[in-house]
Design a protein around this motif. Structure first.
Motif, mmCIF file in Angstrom:
data_model
loop_
_atom_site.group_PDB
_atom_site.id
_atom_site.type_symbol
_atom_site.label_atom_id
_atom_site.label_comp_id
_atom_site.label_asym_id
_atom_site.label_seq_id
_atom_site.Cartn_x
_atom_site.Cartn_y
_atom_site.Cartn_z
ATOM 1 N N LEU A 75 87.239 -40.949 99.369
ATOM 2 C CA LEU A 75 87.737 -42.019 98.503
ATOM 3 C C LEU A 75 88.391 -43.157 99.286
ATOM 4 N N VAL A 76 88.359 -43.102 100.634
ATOM 5 C CA VAL A 76 88.931 -44.196 101.418
ATOM 6 C C VAL A 76 88.084 -45.450 101.238
ATOM 7 N N GLU A 77 88.696 -46.588 101.538
ATOM 8 C CA GLU A 77 87.974 -47.851 101.427
ATOM 9 C C GLU A 77 86.811 -47.852 102.402
ATOM 10 N N ARG A 78 85.780 -48.579 102.051
ATOM 11 C CA ARG A 78 84.623 -48.677 102.938
ATOM 12 C C ARG A 78 85.058 -49.344 104.228
ATOM 13 N N LYS A 79 84.550 -48.853 105.332
ATOM 14 C CA LYS A 79 84.876 -49.423 106.636
ATOM 15 C C LYS A 79 83.972 -50.621 106.881
ATOM 16 N N LEU A 80 84.574 -51.807 106.994
ATOM 17 C CA LEU A 80 83.781 -53.013 107.206
ATOM 18 C C LEU A 80 83.221 -53.086 108.618
ATOM 19 N N SER A 81 84.079 -52.799 109.603
ATOM 20 C CA SER A 81 83.655 -52.934 110.992
ATOM 21 C C SER A 81 84.679 -52.244 111.881
ATOM 22 N N SER A 82 84.254 -51.873 113.070
ATOM 23 C CA SER A 82 85.204 -51.339 114.044
ATOM 24 C C SER A 82 85.843 -52.479 114.835
ATOM 25 N N GLN A 83 85.355 -53.681 114.620
ATOM 26 C CA GLN A 83 85.887 -54.868 115.304
ATOM 27 C C GLN A 83 86.673 -55.705 114.307
ATOM 28 N N ALA A 84 87.630 -56.458 114.812
ATOM 29 C CA ALA A 84 88.431 -57.330 113.952
ATOM 30 C C ALA A 84 87.535 -58.405 113.336
ATOM 31 N N ILE A 85 87.793 -58.695 112.064
ATOM 32 C CA ILE A 85 87.060 -59.757 111.365
ATOM 33 C C ILE A 85 88.061 -60.859 111.072
ATOM 34 N N ALA A 86 87.790 -62.057 111.546
ATOM 35 C CA ALA A 86 88.690 -63.193 111.315
ATOM 36 C C ALA A 86 88.812 -63.450 109.820
ATOM 37 N N ASP A 87 89.997 -63.872 109.397
ATOM 38 C CA ASP A 87 90.244 -64.135 107.970
ATOM 39 C C ASP A 87 89.191 -65.040 107.357
ATOM 40 N N GLN A 88 88.792 -66.084 108.073
ATOM 41 C CA GLN A 88 87.823 -67.033 107.526
ATOM 42 C C GLN A 88 86.435 -66.411 107.391
ATOM 43 N N ASP A 89 86.160 -65.322 108.101
ATOM 44 C CA ASP A 89 84.852 -64.661 108.034
ATOM 45 C C ASP A 89 84.825 -63.479 107.071
ATOM 46 N N PHE A 90 86.002 -63.068 106.597
ATOM 47 C CA PHE A 90 86.101 -61.868 105.762
ATOM 48 C C PHE A 90 85.260 -61.985 104.490
ATOM 49 N N ALA A 114 78.454 -46.291 101.978
ATOM 50 C CA ALA A 114 79.708 -46.053 101.266
ATOM 51 C C ALA A 114 79.429 -45.495 99.867
ATOM 52 N N GLN A 115 78.406 -46.038 99.208
ATOM 53 C CA GLN A 115 78.044 -45.556 97.880
ATOM 54 C C GLN A 115 77.608 -44.091 97.926
ATOM 55 N N GLN A 116 76.826 -43.740 98.907
ATOM 56 C CA GLN A 116 76.352 -42.363 99.029
ATOM 57 C C GLN A 116 77.518 -41.404 99.256
ATOM 58 N N ARG A 117 78.466 -41.816 100.085
ATOM 59 C CA ARG A 117 79.667 -40.997 100.352
ATOM 60 C C ARG A 117 80.424 -40.748 99.056
ATOM 61 N N ALA A 118 80.644 -41.803 98.278
ATOM 62 C CA ALA A 118 81.400 -41.675 97.035
ATOM 63 C C ALA A 118 80.606 -40.923 95.963
ATOM 64 N N LEU A 119 79.301 -41.152 95.902
ATOM 65 C CA LEU A 119 78.471 -40.431 94.925
ATOM 66 C C LEU A 119 78.437 -38.933 95.203
ATOM 67 N N THR A 120 78.422 -38.567 96.468
ATOM 68 C CA THR A 120 78.456 -37.137 96.833
ATOM 69 C C THR A 120 79.729 -36.498 96.281
ATOM 70 N N PHE A 121 80.840 -37.197 96.425
ATOM 71 C CA PHE A 121 82.109 -36.690 95.896
ATOM 72 C C PHE A 121 82.051 -36.577 94.372
ATOM 73 N N ASN A 141 86.818 -52.242 96.677
ATOM 74 C CA ASN A 141 85.454 -52.391 97.164
ATOM 75 C C ASN A 141 84.672 -51.091 96.993
ATOM 76 N N LEU A 142 85.277 -49.967 97.366
ATOM 77 C CA LEU A 142 84.572 -48.689 97.231
ATOM 78 C C LEU A 142 84.285 -48.360 95.766
ATOM 79 N N ILE A 143 85.266 -48.586 94.893
ATOM 80 C CA ILE A 143 85.057 -48.310 93.466
ATOM 81 C C ILE A 143 83.870 -49.121 92.940
ATOM 82 N N CYS A 144 83.839 -50.399 93.252
ATOM 83 C CA CYS A 144 82.750 -51.252 92.757
ATOM 84 C C CYS A 144 81.406 -50.861 93.364
ATOM 85 N N ILE A 145 81.400 -50.529 94.635
ATOM 86 C CA ILE A 145 80.157 -50.082 95.273
ATOM 87 C C ILE A 145 79.640 -48.822 94.574
ATOM 88 N N LEU A 146 80.534 -47.880 94.310
ATOM 89 C CA LEU A 146 80.142 -46.646 93.621
ATOM 90 C C LEU A 146 79.619 -46.951 92.217
#
Length: 180
Positions: A75-90, A114-121, A141-146
């Motif tokens: 149920l954790v939020e979807r991971k966008l990236s392992s790298q920092a995303i600048a505010d203007q690019d978010f 992310a949807q598959q992870r949440a659907l499995t749960f 984001n995860l709720i809406c993706i699911l």
């Protein structure tokens, strides 16, 4: 679906880079009264993301209903990236990910993953619980993706329209209702 699910997007939190331990803000704490109507529902279980803000959002309900909060990593939020995303690019990154469900950023999850992870749960809950009403406290984001697996009109713009907290219901007929 044999259960009714109340998906709660966590309340407003204080921004810190520590995703796991980010607490609710004073504004978030004050907004929890909006969720009190759920104490009148025949809730039988409460599940939450292990992130502090998601747990804190449902703590008053859990106390009221005398139910434990069971955490699940799926149920954790979807991971966008392992790298920092600048505010203007978010926002642009999120729009791109919603437009291309199989796309993922470096070290991140695609919407599809992310949807598959949440659907499995959710499928596990369907096996574990029968004809129950269940709260799931998670991240917007995860709720809406699911939920987009059940209703294709749930998209980036729908996600952007959510408040903090917010409640979306997925009923036994797989119909989604927006309660807040």
């Amino acid at each position: 679906m044999n259960n009714t699910y109340y998906f709660i997007r966590h309340a407003h939190s204080i921004y810190t880079p520590d995703e796991i331990n980010r607490p609710l803000s004073d504004k978030g704490q004050a907004s929890l009264a909006q969720l009190e109507f759920l104490a009148d529902k025949p809730i039988t279980a409460i599940y939450s993301s292990p992130y502090q803000r998601a747990i804190q959002t449902v703590e008053p309900l859990a106390q009221n209903l005398k139910l434990p909060i069971q955490t699940d990593q799926r149920l954790v939020e979807r991971k966008l990236s392992s790298q920092a995303i600048a505010d203007q690019d978010f926002e642009e990154s999120l729009m791109q990910l919603w437009a291309q469900p199989t796309l993922s950023l470096a070290g991140g999850e695609s919407n599809q993953q992310a949807q598959q992870r949440a659907l499995t749960f959710l499928h596990e809950l369907e096996s574990k619980h029968q004809n129950e009403e269940i709260i799931l406290s998670s991240h917007g984001n995860l709720i809406c993706i699911l939920l987009s697996a059940f209703d294709l009109s749930i998209d980036y713009n729908f996600w952007r329209s959510l408040s903090m907290p917010d409640v979306l219901v997925l009923d036994k007929d797989a119909i989604i209702t927006h309660l807040l």
